[in-house]
Motif scaffolding. Structure first.
Motif, PDB file in Angstrom:
ATOM      1  N   GLN A   1      50.610  50.277  62.819  1.00  0.00           N
ATOM      2  CA  GLN A   1      51.176  49.023  63.300  1.00  0.00           C
ATOM      3  C   GLN A   1      50.649  47.828  62.512  1.00  0.00           C
ATOM      4  O   GLN A   1      51.344  46.816  62.349  1.00  0.00           O
ATOM      5  N   LEU A   2      49.417  47.913  62.060  1.00  0.00           N
ATOM      6  CA  LEU A   2      48.806  46.775  61.396  1.00  0.00           C
ATOM      7  C   LEU A   2      49.387  46.527  60.009  1.00  0.00           C
ATOM      8  O   LEU A   2      49.314  45.416  59.488  1.00  0.00           O
ATOM      9  N   ARG A   3      49.964  47.558  59.418  1.00  0.00           N
ATOM     10  CA  ARG A   3      50.596  47.421  58.101  1.00  0.00           C
ATOM     11  C   ARG A   3      52.091  47.148  58.219  1.00  0.00           C
ATOM     12  O   ARG A   3      52.734  46.766  57.236  1.00  0.00           O
ATOM     13  N   ALA A   4      52.644  47.335  59.393  1.00  0.00           N
ATOM     14  CA  ALA A   4      54.089  47.177  59.561  1.00  0.00           C
ATOM     15  C   ALA A   4      54.512  45.754  59.207  1.00  0.00           C
ATOM     16  O   ALA A   4      53.948  44.775  59.700  1.00  0.00           O
ATOM     17  N   GLY A   5      55.481  45.646  58.307  1.00  0.00           N
ATOM     18  CA  GLY A   5      56.000  44.353  57.905  1.00  0.00           C
ATOM     19  C   GLY A   5      55.184  43.639  56.850  1.00  0.00           C
ATOM     20  O   GLY A   5      55.565  42.557  56.404  1.00  0.00           O
ATOM     21  N   VAL A   6      54.052  44.225  56.457  1.00  0.00           N
ATOM     22  CA  VAL A   6      53.146  43.593  55.486  1.00  0.00           C
ATOM     23  C   VAL A   6      53.365  44.209  54.109  1.00  0.00           C
ATOM     24  O   VAL A   6      53.270  45.418  53.944  1.00  0.00           O
ATOM     25  N   ARG A   7      53.666  43.364  53.128  1.00  0.00           N
ATOM     26  CA  ARG A   7      53.877  43.870  51.772  1.00  0.00           C
ATOM     27  C   ARG A   7      52.667  43.681  50.871  1.00  0.00           C
ATOM     28  O   ARG A   7      52.502  44.388  49.881  1.00  0.00           O
ATOM     29  N   MET A   8      51.773  42.737  51.229  1.00  0.00           N
ATOM     30  CA  MET A   8      50.636  42.443  50.369  1.00  0.00           C
ATOM     31  C   MET A   8      49.550  41.758  51.207  1.00  0.00           C
ATOM     32  O   MET A   8      49.857  40.997  52.117  1.00  0.00           O
ATOM     33  N   VAL A   9      48.278  42.058  50.875  1.00  0.00           N
ATOM     34  CA  VAL A   9      47.137  41.502  51.601  1.00  0.00           C
ATOM     35  C   VAL A   9      46.275  40.719  50.620  1.00  0.00           C
ATOM     36  O   VAL A   9      45.905  41.215  49.559  1.00  0.00           O
ATOM     37  N   GLY A  10      45.948  39.473  50.976  1.00  0.00           N
ATOM     38  CA  GLY A  10      45.115  38.644  50.108  1.00  0.00           C
ATOM     39  C   GLY A  10      44.066  37.893  50.906  1.00  0.00           C
ATOM     40  O   GLY A  10      43.736  38.249  52.040  1.00  0.00           O
ATOM     41  N   GLY A  11      43.529  36.830  50.298  1.00  0.00           N
ATOM     42  CA  GLY A  11      42.504  36.031  50.954  1.00  0.00           C
ATOM     43  C   GLY A  11      41.164  36.732  50.969  1.00  0.00           C
ATOM     44  O   GLY A  11      40.821  37.511  50.084  1.00  0.00           O
TER      45      GLY A  11
ATOM     46  N   LEU B   1      39.072  35.064  56.207  1.00  0.00           N
ATOM     47  CA  LEU B   1      40.313  34.296  56.295  1.00  0.00           C
ATOM     48  C   LEU B   1      41.353  35.064  55.479  1.00  0.00           C
ATOM     49  O   LEU B   1      41.480  34.903  54.273  1.00  0.00           O
ATOM     50  N   ARG B   2      42.037  35.949  56.202  1.00  0.00           N
ATOM     51  CA  ARG B   2      42.914  36.919  55.572  1.00  0.00           C
ATOM     52  C   ARG B   2      44.331  36.373  55.457  1.00  0.00           C
ATOM     53  O   ARG B   2      44.836  35.736  56.385  1.00  0.00           O
ATOM     54  N   TYR B   3      44.946  36.613  54.316  1.00  0.00           N
ATOM     55  CA  TYR B   3      46.356  36.292  54.106  1.00  0.00           C
ATOM     56  C   TYR B   3      47.161  37.588  54.159  1.00  0.00           C
ATOM     57  O   TYR B   3      46.850  38.546  53.441  1.00  0.00           O
ATOM     58  N   LEU B   4      48.197  37.593  54.994  1.00  0.00           N
ATOM     59  CA  LEU B   4      49.151  38.699  55.019  1.00  0.00           C
ATOM     60  C   LEU B   4      50.487  38.175  54.520  1.00  0.00           C
ATOM     61  O   LEU B   4      51.042  37.223  55.097  1.00  0.00           O
ATOM     62  N   TYR B   5      50.989  38.761  53.462  1.00  0.00           N
ATOM     63  CA  TYR B   5      52.293  38.394  52.901  1.00  0.00           C
ATOM     64  C   TYR B   5      53.297  39.419  53.419  1.00  0.00           C
ATOM     65  O   TYR B   5      53.124  40.626  53.210  1.00  0.00           O
TER      66      TYR B   5
ATOM     67  N   GLY C   1      49.271  32.817  52.700  1.00  0.00           N
ATOM     68  CA  GLY C   1      49.909  33.948  53.367  1.00  0.00           C
ATOM     69  C   GLY C   1      50.981  33.530  54.343  1.00  0.00           C
ATOM     70  O   GLY C   1      50.914  32.452  54.951  1.00  0.00           O
ATOM     71  N   ASP C   2      51.984  34.393  54.530  1.00  0.00           N
ATOM     72  CA  ASP C   2      52.972  34.164  55.589  1.00  0.00           C
ATOM     73  C   ASP C   2      52.294  34.190  56.948  1.00  0.00           C
ATOM     74  O   ASP C   2      52.732  33.528  57.890  1.00  0.00           O
ATOM     75  N   VAL C   3      51.214  34.973  57.040  1.00  0.00           N
ATOM     76  CA  VAL C   3      50.379  35.035  58.228  1.00  0.00           C
ATOM     77  C   VAL C   3      48.944  34.779  57.785  1.00  0.00           C
ATOM     78  O   VAL C   3      48.471  35.347  56.793  1.00  0.00           O
ATOM     79  N   VAL C   4      48.248  33.906  58.515  1.00  0.00           N
ATOM     80  CA  VAL C   4      46.866  33.552  58.197  1.00  0.00           C
ATOM     81  C   VAL C   4      45.992  33.947  59.375  1.00  0.00           C
ATOM     82  O   VAL C   4      46.258  33.549  60.516  1.00  0.00           O
ATOM     83  N   ILE C   5      44.946  34.745  59.104  1.00  0.00           N
ATOM     84  CA  ILE C   5      44.030  35.203  60.142  1.00  0.00           C
ATOM     85  C   ILE C   5      42.670  34.556  59.902  1.00  0.00           C
ATOM     86  O   ILE C   5      41.984  34.875  58.927  1.00  0.00           O
ATOM     87  N   ALA C   6      42.277  33.653  60.786  1.00  0.00           N
ATOM     88  CA  ALA C   6      40.986  32.952  60.679  1.00  0.00           C
ATOM     89  C   ALA C   6      40.039  33.508  61.727  1.00  0.00           C
ATOM     90  O   ALA C   6      40.276  33.369  62.925  1.00  0.00           O
ATOM     91  N   ALA C   7      38.959  34.157  61.279  1.00  0.00           N
ATOM     92  CA  ALA C   7      37.988  34.747  62.200  1.00  0.00           C
ATOM     93  C   ALA C   7      37.267  33.654  62.974  1.00  0.00           C
ATOM     94  O   ALA C   7      36.919  32.605  62.426  1.00  0.00           O
TER      95      ALA C   7
END
Length: 400
Positions: free
Chosen positions: A291-301, A305-309, A356-362
């Motif tokens: 589920q965590l990879r679903a819809g995600v094409r690339m991971v950065g950041g 502070l994770r970027y999900l593209y 990222g299209d989605v930004v995860i800030a811890a």
């Protein structure tokens, strides 16, 4: 075969929440430190030094003493809270009256972003170095900003005049003293260009090079980079004896440098971010559940502070999935939401797709790793990148 999160073959595992950490306030955002761009940020240091040197058009936002000679020493990984917590290991840096104030770094609180902010005097949304790794728009590739991609032209990626270039233009003798490997690197050209470059791969070379450069011209500005504290924190952790010994070594180096510099030189010492240790049970791997990879094409950041593209149209579902997985451990936002918070300052149109299209800030001691793409991440003990006080606040030390 059972997935790492539990469940049977072919069945997506339920997303277990992270184990409990320190209690969080009702509003997750209240745990974050917003960058003070133009009012006490790392990006204000060099413009303020130029103003203190008498350069017209520059503004001293930090109340620096007037002088004809400045040395700005940036210590990778020197956080405000870390320095105060271990003041006994740094008697020179924490000597009476030397720590003038705290500064915020920009977002993300990571080295390449901070170096570009220091060198340009701009927030990340303008200089465009918005992470350690970030998307190269129009491609399925990431730009690693510390290694750089030779197909990416640094002057195109970051086209604004740097503060160092403004200093040179005003007749200030500007010098960078840093590791030989950084001469002509992508991040150096993009964010730190301007003036002379003096290679220094040891403390002795750095001291001698800085002292000599400080005597150049009628007015001088020297930028000195020191990276061993960050290296130690990543590998041993900031709660380790190794980190404290390295802080002590840094303090001795700074004291010796001050004693070797001409009396009329003002020495500033600051950091590019703080750091905190992340325990193994507070780490989530992007590939630990389908589920965590679903819809995600690339991971950065960065892990903090994770970027999900995401694939087109998938960002909303990805936000929902990661909010469920991380709970109160992180703030998960879409790109537009993250930009609207002001984390990156004003964001130019050319920079938006790099975020990222989605930004995860811890928010607590959480980290989101991507072990498949970045196999070194689980080997690191200390991390930074998010907007907590431990990561965002750095000291401004003035030794004049």
């Amino acid at each position: 075969m059972t997935s790492p999160e539990g469940g049977g073959p072919g069945t997506p595992a339920p997303l277990a929440p992270l184990p409990p950490s320190a209690p969080l306030p009702a509003s997750a955002a209240s745990d974050l430190v917003l960058p003070r761009y133009g009012a006490g940020a790392l990006s204000d240091v060099v413009p303020s030094a130029l103003a203190a040197l008498g350069v017209e058009g520059e503004h001293d936002l930090l109340g620096l003493p007037p002088s004809d000679r400045y040395v700005v020493m940036l210590v990778d990984g020197l956080g405000w809270h870390l320095l105060h917590r271990h003041a006994e290991d740094a008697p020179f840096l924490t000597g009476e009256g030397r720590i003038r104030r705290s500064l915020t770094v920009g977002a993300p609180s990571t080295t390449s972003t901070s170096l570009a902010s220091l060198g340009t005097g701009l927030p990340p949304g303008r200089h465009g170095i918005v992470g350690y790794t970030m998307a190269i728009p129009g491609t399925d590739r990431l730009l690693n900003t510390l290694r750089w991609d030779t197909t990416v032209e640094p002057l195109v990626w970051q086209p604004h005049q740097t503060a160092f270039e403004r200093g040179v233009q005003a007749g200030v003798a500007v010098t960078t003293v840093s590791r030989k490997a950084f001469r002509g690197s992508g991040i150096t050209v993009a964010g730190l260009r301007g003036g002379e470059f003096v290679p220094a791969d040891s403390a002795g070379q750095a001291t001698a090079g800085t002292v000599e450069a400080s005597r150049r011209g009628d007015r001088s500005l020297v930028y000195l980079y020191e990276g061993d504290l960050d290296w130690t924190g990543h590998r041993a952790g900031v709660n380790s004896p190794a980190w404290r010994h390295q802080l002590s070594a840094l303090d001795h180096f700074a004291a010796r440098l001050r004693s070797a510099l001409p009396a009329d030189v003002v020495l500033l010492v600051t950091g590019d971010h703080g750091m905190l240790d992340v325990a193994p049970d507070r780490r989530v791997d992007v590939d630990s559940a389908p589920q965590l990879r679903a819809g995600v094409r690339m991971v950065g950041g960065d892990p903090r502070l994770r970027y999900l593209y995401t694939h087109e149209g998938a960002a909303g579902d990805v936000v929902a999935t990661w909010r469920e997985r991380l709970g109160d451990g992180a703030l998960v936002l879409g790109r537009d939401e993250a930009i609207a918070t002001g984390w990156f300052g004003e964001v130019e149109d050319r920079v938006r797709p790099r975020i990222g299209d989605v930004v995860i800030a811890a928010l607590d001691e959480t980290a989101v790793e991507c072990r498949r793409d970045f196999p070194m991440e689980p080997l690191m003990v200390g991390w930074h990148g998010s907007l907590t006080a431990e990561e965002m606040l750095v000291p401004l030390v003035v030794a004049d």
